[in-house]
Write a protein that holds these residues in place. Structure first.
Motif, mmCIF file in Angstrom:
data_model
loop_
_atom_site.group_PDB
_atom_site.id
_atom_site.type_symbol
_atom_site.label_atom_id
_atom_site.label_comp_id
_atom_site.label_asym_id
_atom_site.label_seq_id
_atom_site.Cartn_x
_atom_site.Cartn_y
_atom_site.Cartn_z
ATOM 1 N N ALA A 169 0.705 -1.206 -0.088
ATOM 2 C CA ALA A 169 0.095 0.075 0.022
ATOM 3 C C ALA A 169 0.880 1.399 0.038
ATOM 4 C CB ALA A 169 -0.971 -0.095 1.077
ATOM 5 N N LEU A 170 2.075 1.227 0.624
ATOM 6 C CA LEU A 170 2.589 2.599 0.690
ATOM 7 C C LEU A 170 3.820 2.486 -0.358
ATOM 8 C CD1 LEU A 170 3.175 2.961 4.681
ATOM 9 C CD2 LEU A 170 1.320 3.544 3.325
ATOM 10 N N ARG A 171 4.078 1.618 -1.051
ATOM 11 C CA ARG A 171 5.236 1.656 -1.931
ATOM 12 C C ARG A 171 5.143 2.752 -3.044
ATOM 13 N NH1 ARG A 171 5.056 -3.818 -5.071
ATOM 14 N NH2 ARG A 171 7.453 -3.125 -5.504
ATOM 15 N N GLU A 172 4.233 3.283 -3.325
ATOM 16 C CA GLU A 172 4.264 4.254 -4.331
ATOM 17 C C GLU A 172 4.571 5.802 -3.897
ATOM 18 O OE1 GLU A 172 4.127 3.935 -7.854
ATOM 19 O OE2 GLU A 172 3.957 1.588 -7.551
ATOM 20 N N HIS A 173 4.091 5.991 -2.700
ATOM 21 C CA HIS A 173 4.104 7.351 -2.475
ATOM 22 C C HIS A 173 4.787 7.834 -1.097
ATOM 23 C CE1 HIS A 173 0.971 7.866 -5.410
ATOM 24 N NE2 HIS A 173 0.511 6.883 -5.091
ATOM 25 N N TYR A 174 5.431 6.787 -0.600
ATOM 26 C CA TYR A 174 6.197 7.003 0.640
ATOM 27 C C TYR A 174 7.600 6.660 0.448
ATOM 28 C CZ TYR A 174 1.595 7.989 2.890
ATOM 29 O OH TYR A 174 0.498 8.517 3.116
ATOM 30 N N ILE A 175 8.442 7.226 1.291
ATOM 31 C CA ILE A 175 9.994 6.631 1.359
ATOM 32 C C ILE A 175 10.299 6.559 2.888
ATOM 33 C CG2 ILE A 175 12.160 7.417 0.837
ATOM 34 C CD1 ILE A 175 10.594 6.310 -1.662
ATOM 35 N N ILE A 176 10.922 5.565 3.052
ATOM 36 C CA ILE A 176 11.489 5.272 4.602
ATOM 37 C C ILE A 176 12.586 6.383 4.858
ATOM 38 C CG2 ILE A 176 12.570 3.922 6.100
ATOM 39 C CD1 ILE A 176 10.805 1.483 4.696
ATOM 40 N N VAL A 177 12.482 7.017 5.919
ATOM 41 C CA VAL A 177 13.890 7.893 6.157
ATOM 42 C C VAL A 177 14.333 7.608 7.490
ATOM 43 C CG1 VAL A 177 12.523 9.947 4.978
ATOM 44 C CG2 VAL A 177 11.849 9.583 7.292
ATOM 45 N N ALA A 178 13.664 6.788 8.477
ATOM 46 C CA ALA A 178 14.387 6.512 9.805
ATOM 47 C C ALA A 178 13.580 5.203 10.225
ATOM 48 C CB ALA A 178 14.368 7.544 10.633
ATOM 49 N N VAL A 179 14.172 4.655 11.173
ATOM 50 C CA VAL A 179 13.858 3.217 11.582
ATOM 51 C C VAL A 179 13.928 3.574 13.112
ATOM 52 C CG1 VAL A 179 13.867 0.941 12.038
ATOM 53 C CG2 VAL A 179 14.150 1.972 9.513
ATOM 54 N N GLY A 180 12.920 3.059 14.082
ATOM 55 C CA GLY A 180 13.001 3.109 15.460
ATOM 56 C C GLY A 180 13.090 1.824 15.847
ATOM 57 N N LEU A 181 14.186 1.292 16.933
ATOM 58 C CA LEU A 181 14.461 0.045 17.397
ATOM 59 C C LEU A 181 14.572 -0.016 18.813
ATOM 60 C CD1 LEU A 181 17.540 -0.980 15.142
ATOM 61 C CD2 LEU A 181 15.145 -1.618 14.810
ATOM 62 N N ARG A 182 13.949 -0.926 19.326
ATOM 63 C CA ARG A 182 13.879 -1.283 20.811
ATOM 64 C C ARG A 182 14.483 -2.444 21.093
ATOM 65 N NH1 ARG A 182 10.761 -3.673 24.499
ATOM 66 N NH2 ARG A 182 9.884 -2.567 26.512
ATOM 67 N N LEU A 183 15.558 -2.485 21.813
ATOM 68 C CA LEU A 183 16.383 -3.656 22.325
ATOM 69 C C LEU A 183 16.382 -3.800 23.841
ATOM 70 C CD1 LEU A 183 19.495 -2.752 19.652
ATOM 71 C CD2 LEU A 183 17.774 -4.415 19.420
#
Length: 341
Positions: A169-183
């Motif tokens: 659903a998000l492949r056309e109009h959104y770009i990933i700019v950051a990722v949050g991780l919980r360790l």
């Protein structure tokens, strides 16, 4: 200016194709402005990280934007570390940095090629661990408005086996700019994979798992700098419980990963290997001689050379095992992603 910049060093298959222009971006604002400019110029635009999961079929007719939005912010709490990581960080460097700071959890995912921004798209996984186990959120840029949105990993990213909402659903109009991780600070080693099962869970340290994983990957997988490849070309196929029972009765020594409710994930590399294809060469492309799940650029192959081999491999597996292999890689034509398999 048409097709004036080589993409050969920017895709892990080392396919010798070109693009009209290539621009490196370092901020969300820059990414948005350059995307908008390409749209206003009626030019196709493609955002790349490390180019590790793409296969170019021909010259790209537009602009390639290299996402190099960097930065690693670490916050420590009583029971957990929170990490906010820019999409342009190299994934393996992040794993190594965490271990250097005594933050365990990602060691099974060492040496996975590519950048952090690509990790949620594929829900990367290896040696019994997947990204979704540690992902807290994914920040995305809406390309039409320039607004940032934070998607919850548990309720919005729709992570599955080598899958996520970012493939759909998000492949056309959104770009990933950051990722949050919980360790979590309470660390539990994951030793379920056969190559790690010999380690003592009571004594093993994260660094030993990291070193073992690196050794295994380097022994089995070709270095893209020396032999063009995208790692695993096919997904491990999933079959339902009834088919799984019949399959195991016929092939009791097959490699597989049990899933809930009797579902079974077969090892695609085992299937390809047992078709006698390990090391098989077709034209300028070949199946790797140590890991049958990897297809390699053996001699200045084109995208079509790789696809011809992939079609042959898939047909052989279908005829032998009645199992259909799906590719992990994306196929890129002159104006964007295309379906060629």
């Amino acid at each position: 200016m048409k097709n004036s910049v080589t993409l050969k060093p920017l895709n892990s298959f080392s396919i010798d194709v070109r693009a009209r222009r290539v621009i490196t971006v370092h901020t969300e604002a820059e990414l948005f402005l350059l995307w908008q400019k390409a749209m206003n110029d009626d030019m196709p635009v493609l955002v790349l990280g490390g180019g590790n999961n793409v296969l170019f079929m021909e010259n790209y007719a537009g602009t390639v934007l290299l996402n190099r939005i960097t930065g690693v912010k670490i916050e420590e709490y009583l029971d957990v570390w929170h990490l906010h990581v820019g999409a342009g960080e190299v994934w393996h460097h992040l794993v190594r940095t965490c271990l250097e700071k005594n933050i365990p959890g990602l060691e099974n995912l060492a040496l996975i090629p590519g950048y952090v921004g690509s990790a949620p798209i594929q829900n990367i996984g290896a040696y019994g661990v997947e990204l979704k186990q540690f992902c807290d959120y994914v920040d995305v840029l809406h390309l039409e408005s320039g607004t940032l949105h934070r998607l919850s990993a548990t309720s919005e990213c729709q992570f599955g086996y080598r899958d996520s909402i970012f493939k759909h659903a998000l492949r056309e109009h959104y770009i990933i700019v950051a990722v949050g991780l919980r360790l979590p600070k309470v660390w539990q080693p994951v030793l379920t994979y056969c190559g790690l099962a010999h380690l003592d869970p009571q004594k093993v340290a994260p660094g030993l798992i990291y070193n073992t994983v690196c050794t295994m990957r380097q022994a089995k997988l070709p270095n893209p700098m020396l032999q063009g490849n995208a790692g695993s070309f096919f997904k491990n196929p999933i079959i339902d419980a009834s088919k799984a029972k019949r399959f195991l009765s016929r092939y009791p020594n097959a490699h597989y990963y049990p899933q809930p409710k009797g579902v079974m994930r077969l090892a695609a590399g085992w299937l390809i290997d047992h078709c006698g294809l390990k090391g098989y060469r077709l034209g300028r492309a070949a199946v790797h001689d140590k890991q049958a799940l990897v297809l390699i650029n053996a001699d200045n192959a084109t995208g079509e050379d790789i696809v011809a081999l992939a079609r042959y491999v898939r047909q052989q597996v279908l005829e032998r095992f009645s199992v259909w292999l799906e590719p992990e890689v994306q196929f890129i034509g002159a104006f964007g992603e295309i379906d060629v398999l």
